[in-house]
Design a protein around this motif. Sequence first.
Motif, PDB file in Angstrom:
ATOM      1  N   GLY A  70     -56.026 -17.354  -1.525  1.00  0.00           N
ATOM      2  CA  GLY A  70     -54.798 -17.743  -0.841  1.00  0.00           C
ATOM      3  C   GLY A  70     -54.059 -18.917  -1.434  1.00  0.00           C
ATOM      4  O   GLY A  70     -53.061 -19.363  -0.872  1.00  0.00           O
ATOM      5  N   PRO A 112     -50.538 -10.394  -2.742  1.00  0.00           N
ATOM      6  CA  PRO A 112     -51.101  -9.890  -1.476  1.00  0.00           C
ATOM      7  C   PRO A 112     -51.712 -10.985  -0.615  1.00  0.00           C
ATOM      8  O   PRO A 112     -51.734 -10.868   0.603  1.00  0.00           O
ATOM      9  CB  PRO A 112     -52.175  -8.899  -1.947  1.00  0.00           C
ATOM     10  CG  PRO A 112     -51.776  -8.514  -3.329  1.00  0.00           C
ATOM     11  CD  PRO A 112     -51.115  -9.724  -3.916  1.00  0.00           C
ATOM     12  N   GLN A 113     -52.204 -12.060  -1.234  1.00  0.00           N
ATOM     13  CA  GLN A 113     -52.872 -13.117  -0.468  1.00  0.00           C
ATOM     14  C   GLN A 113     -51.903 -14.193   0.011  1.00  0.00           C
ATOM     15  O   GLN A 113     -52.308 -15.121   0.709  1.00  0.00           O
ATOM     16  CB  GLN A 113     -53.964 -13.767  -1.316  1.00  0.00           C
ATOM     17  CG  GLN A 113     -55.025 -12.808  -1.795  1.00  0.00           C
ATOM     18  CD  GLN A 113     -54.616 -12.113  -3.084  1.00  0.00           C
ATOM     19  OE1 GLN A 113     -53.537 -12.336  -3.605  1.00  0.00           O
ATOM     20  NE2 GLN A 113     -55.484 -11.263  -3.587  1.00  0.00           N
ATOM     21  N   TYR A 114     -50.655 -14.110  -0.385  1.00  0.00           N
ATOM     22  CA  TYR A 114     -49.685 -15.142  -0.009  1.00  0.00           C
ATOM     23  C   TYR A 114     -49.495 -15.142   1.510  1.00  0.00           C
ATOM     24  O   TYR A 114     -49.133 -14.134   2.112  1.00  0.00           O
ATOM     25  CB  TYR A 114     -48.352 -14.872  -0.705  1.00  0.00           C
ATOM     26  CG  TYR A 114     -47.261 -15.867  -0.346  1.00  0.00           C
ATOM     27  CD1 TYR A 114     -47.209 -17.108  -0.962  1.00  0.00           C
ATOM     28  CD2 TYR A 114     -46.306 -15.561   0.610  1.00  0.00           C
ATOM     29  CE1 TYR A 114     -46.224 -18.027  -0.638  1.00  0.00           C
ATOM     30  CE2 TYR A 114     -45.315 -16.470   0.948  1.00  0.00           C
ATOM     31  CZ  TYR A 114     -45.272 -17.706   0.317  1.00  0.00           C
ATOM     32  OH  TYR A 114     -44.297 -18.611   0.643  1.00  0.00           O
ATOM     33  N   SER A 172     -51.720 -15.254   3.724  1.00  0.00           N
ATOM     34  CA  SER A 172     -52.788 -14.554   4.429  1.00  0.00           C
ATOM     35  C   SER A 172     -53.706 -15.548   5.136  1.00  0.00           C
ATOM     36  O   SER A 172     -53.483 -16.762   5.123  1.00  0.00           O
ATOM     37  CB  SER A 172     -53.601 -13.711   3.437  1.00  0.00           C
ATOM     38  OG  SER A 172     -54.305 -14.559   2.546  1.00  0.00           O
ATOM     39  N   GLY A 173     -54.773 -15.001   5.726  1.00  0.00           N
ATOM     40  CA  GLY A 173     -55.749 -15.879   6.365  1.00  0.00           C
ATOM     41  C   GLY A 173     -56.411 -16.831   5.401  1.00  0.00           C
ATOM     42  O   GLY A 173     -56.788 -17.947   5.776  1.00  0.00           O
ATOM     43  N   TRP A 174     -56.547 -16.409   4.131  1.00  0.00           N
ATOM     44  CA  TRP A 174     -57.144 -17.299   3.135  1.00  0.00           C
ATOM     45  C   TRP A 174     -56.249 -18.504   2.873  1.00  0.00           C
ATOM     46  O   TRP A 174     -56.743 -19.603   2.626  1.00  0.00           O
ATOM     47  CB  TRP A 174     -57.418 -16.547   1.839  1.00  0.00           C
ATOM     48  CG  TRP A 174     -58.296 -15.358   2.003  1.00  0.00           C
ATOM     49  CD1 TRP A 174     -58.006 -14.067   1.669  1.00  0.00           C
ATOM     50  CD2 TRP A 174     -59.613 -15.327   2.573  1.00  0.00           C
ATOM     51  NE1 TRP A 174     -59.056 -13.241   1.989  1.00  0.00           N
ATOM     52  CE2 TRP A 174     -60.053 -13.983   2.545  1.00  0.00           C
ATOM     53  CE3 TRP A 174     -60.450 -16.296   3.107  1.00  0.00           C
ATOM     54  CZ2 TRP A 174     -61.305 -13.602   3.012  1.00  0.00           C
ATOM     55  CZ3 TRP A 174     -61.697 -15.912   3.582  1.00  0.00           C
ATOM     56  CH2 TRP A 174     -62.107 -14.592   3.538  1.00  0.00           C
ATOM     57  N   THR A 175     -54.925 -18.297   2.918  1.00  0.00           N
ATOM     58  CA  THR A 175     -54.002 -19.422   2.738  1.00  0.00           C
ATOM     59  C   THR A 175     -54.168 -20.427   3.865  1.00  0.00           C
ATOM     60  O   THR A 175     -54.199 -21.641   3.646  1.00  0.00           O
ATOM     61  CB  THR A 175     -52.551 -18.925   2.688  1.00  0.00           C
ATOM     62  OG1 THR A 175     -52.402 -18.006   1.608  1.00  0.00           O
ATOM     63  CG2 THR A 175     -51.587 -20.090   2.484  1.00  0.00           C
ATOM     64  N   SER A 205     -63.690  -8.808  -0.213  1.00  0.00           N
ATOM     65  CA  SER A 205     -62.409  -8.133  -0.035  1.00  0.00           C
ATOM     66  C   SER A 205     -61.583  -8.049  -1.310  1.00  0.00           C
ATOM     67  O   SER A 205     -60.449  -7.600  -1.272  1.00  0.00           O
ATOM     68  CB  SER A 205     -61.581  -8.867   1.034  1.00  0.00           C
ATOM     69  OG  SER A 205     -62.298  -8.999   2.228  1.00  0.00           O
ATOM     70  N   GLU A 228     -59.736  -2.594   0.905  1.00  0.00           N
ATOM     71  CA  GLU A 228     -59.374  -2.693   2.313  1.00  0.00           C
ATOM     72  C   GLU A 228     -60.621  -2.985   3.144  1.00  0.00           C
ATOM     73  O   GLU A 228     -61.181  -2.116   3.807  1.00  0.00           O
ATOM     74  CB  GLU A 228     -58.696  -1.404   2.772  1.00  0.00           C
ATOM     75  CG  GLU A 228     -57.334  -1.156   2.156  1.00  0.00           C
ATOM     76  CD  GLU A 228     -56.340  -2.232   2.561  1.00  0.00           C
ATOM     77  OE1 GLU A 228     -56.445  -2.752   3.696  1.00  0.00           O
ATOM     78  OE2 GLU A 228     -55.472  -2.576   1.740  1.00  0.00           O
ATOM     79  N   HIS A 246     -61.829  -5.390   6.105  1.00  0.00           N
ATOM     80  CA  HIS A 246     -61.270  -6.267   7.131  1.00  0.00           C
ATOM     81  C   HIS A 246     -62.380  -7.062   7.814  1.00  0.00           C
ATOM     82  O   HIS A 246     -63.478  -6.567   8.035  1.00  0.00           O
ATOM     83  CB  HIS A 246     -60.504  -5.448   8.167  1.00  0.00           C
ATOM     84  CG  HIS A 246     -59.393  -4.629   7.572  1.00  0.00           C
ATOM     85  ND1 HIS A 246     -58.237  -5.186   7.106  1.00  0.00           N
ATOM     86  CD2 HIS A 246     -59.293  -3.292   7.361  1.00  0.00           C
ATOM     87  CE1 HIS A 246     -57.445  -4.234   6.637  1.00  0.00           C
ATOM     88  NE2 HIS A 246     -58.072  -3.074   6.771  1.00  0.00           N
TER      89      HIS A 246
END
Length: 514
Positions: A372, A380-382, A384-387, A441, A453, A455
């Motif tokens: 993120g 795709p990670q922008y 997201s929860g990782w960010t 993931s 995919e 989750h």
Amino acid sequence: MAHPGPTHLTEQDTRTPGGSAFGLWFVCVILGVLGLAVGTLMALVLDGDGDGWRRFAFCYLIAFAFWLALCLGCMFFVIITHLFRAGWCVMVRRVAENAAAAMPVLAMLSLPILFFVWSGDGMLYTWADKKWDVLAASAHHGDDDHDHEHDGHDHAHASETEGSQSLGFSAAVIAPKAEGSPSLGSPTEPTAAPNEAMVLHFLFDYDGNRTGKGIWLQPWFFTARWVVILAIWCAIALYYRKASVTQDRTGDPALTNAREARAPISVIAFAFTVTFGIFDLIMSLDPTWYSTIFGVYYFANAFTGGLCVIILAHMLMQRKGLVPTVSTEHYHDLGKLLFAFVFFWGYIAYSQYILIWYPSMPEIAYWFQLRGVTTVPEAPQYGSGWTWLILILLYGHLLIPFAFLLSRHVKRNRTCLAIACCWMLVMIGVDLFWLVRPVLSSGIGAPVPALAEVHFHAGELVMQLALWVGIGGIAVAAGLRMARDVALVAKGDPRLHESLKLDTSAAAPIYDVH
């Protein structure tokens, strides 16, 4: 004027917990067994989707790495205080010795990780999948067949192209970095996740032979290194505790001299084993990525966590009327160390980031994007929860505790210091989750370099918490067993008087002006 502290230990300082520790030990064992059982049950439930055991493997690794960090942090506290011949810490060192001596039990708890390595399906470590040798052999065979049909320059070029395409190689992976190559945060495929071809490129050459990293990342070599590393950790932990406990009976100062003489060797052995151990345990989850300071990053978390364990353990014991001579000054000194290593973790984390951001090499820059750390909206990670998780770490692991522990009064207030310790333990767990879980993931090692995919849902959260409690319960029970029949203070240490002389007045000024 500051009031001098006591010059001798009380009966509550020198007593052994004995049978009174059995109740807590029994509770920890029950929690440990139940936690491991619930985690295993959740793996069976989630296996209906076909990836329950893979999720279990990652959850187990995260929990194990957390408790291993606390054990290693306590071990380093014991070693480093002997290295510098520190006297102030003698009153609080026995807890660290007992916690570090739980290492043999943690070594046994690492067996499931070795099982996943030897399972041959790459469930936890991509490089442990047996398919790589087959693919490398088939690629080399394909190139040999092609060699019989073509010759000259066109033959060489066509052979490389066909052999690469047969494994899905892309030019961005096998070609050297060129002008305009993807930079940190680029959403292009080579930085999204290393695919099957990229992993093969790192593990094998074009003749199907293992490269240096391919030789290093083999189940038998991994196991051999891990056994040696665990043996060194166990030897260090048990030696320092045994010598300290023996000194309680004999009072022989030669035992202190011997431990201090061996401390330099112990520090060197600790540094190398932690570095290589964490390279194998966590960094090798992604066989294409590397960081030369990753071991230091983990060590910063480990020592921070070890300090939190020492502080909280003494506060809990004092609530039971034990070790009353451990004073505000001891907590203050431990709090200063905790404050220093909160900042040290931030320094190492920033250093690792800047060393990867500045060269902007696609083969390592993608690691942060997967977690993120990207400013490219198309990634795709922008956002997201990782960010969000990396922002939690920035503020929760560094900025907030740094500002909180900056005050001298906070470090001398036991309630505030306990809150800071509990907070930091949570942040260390979040940090390890952020390091490990994105690999599940990421699609690393998949034929197509795209996000898989996978989750995160409630069942996996229950599994993660259950395994955290399970491994922690067994580890804490091992530490309690070590503490059961020994004094809670190293009463035979010749430097004990230095620790007793620490000022016990919570309101004492920094300097004596009289």
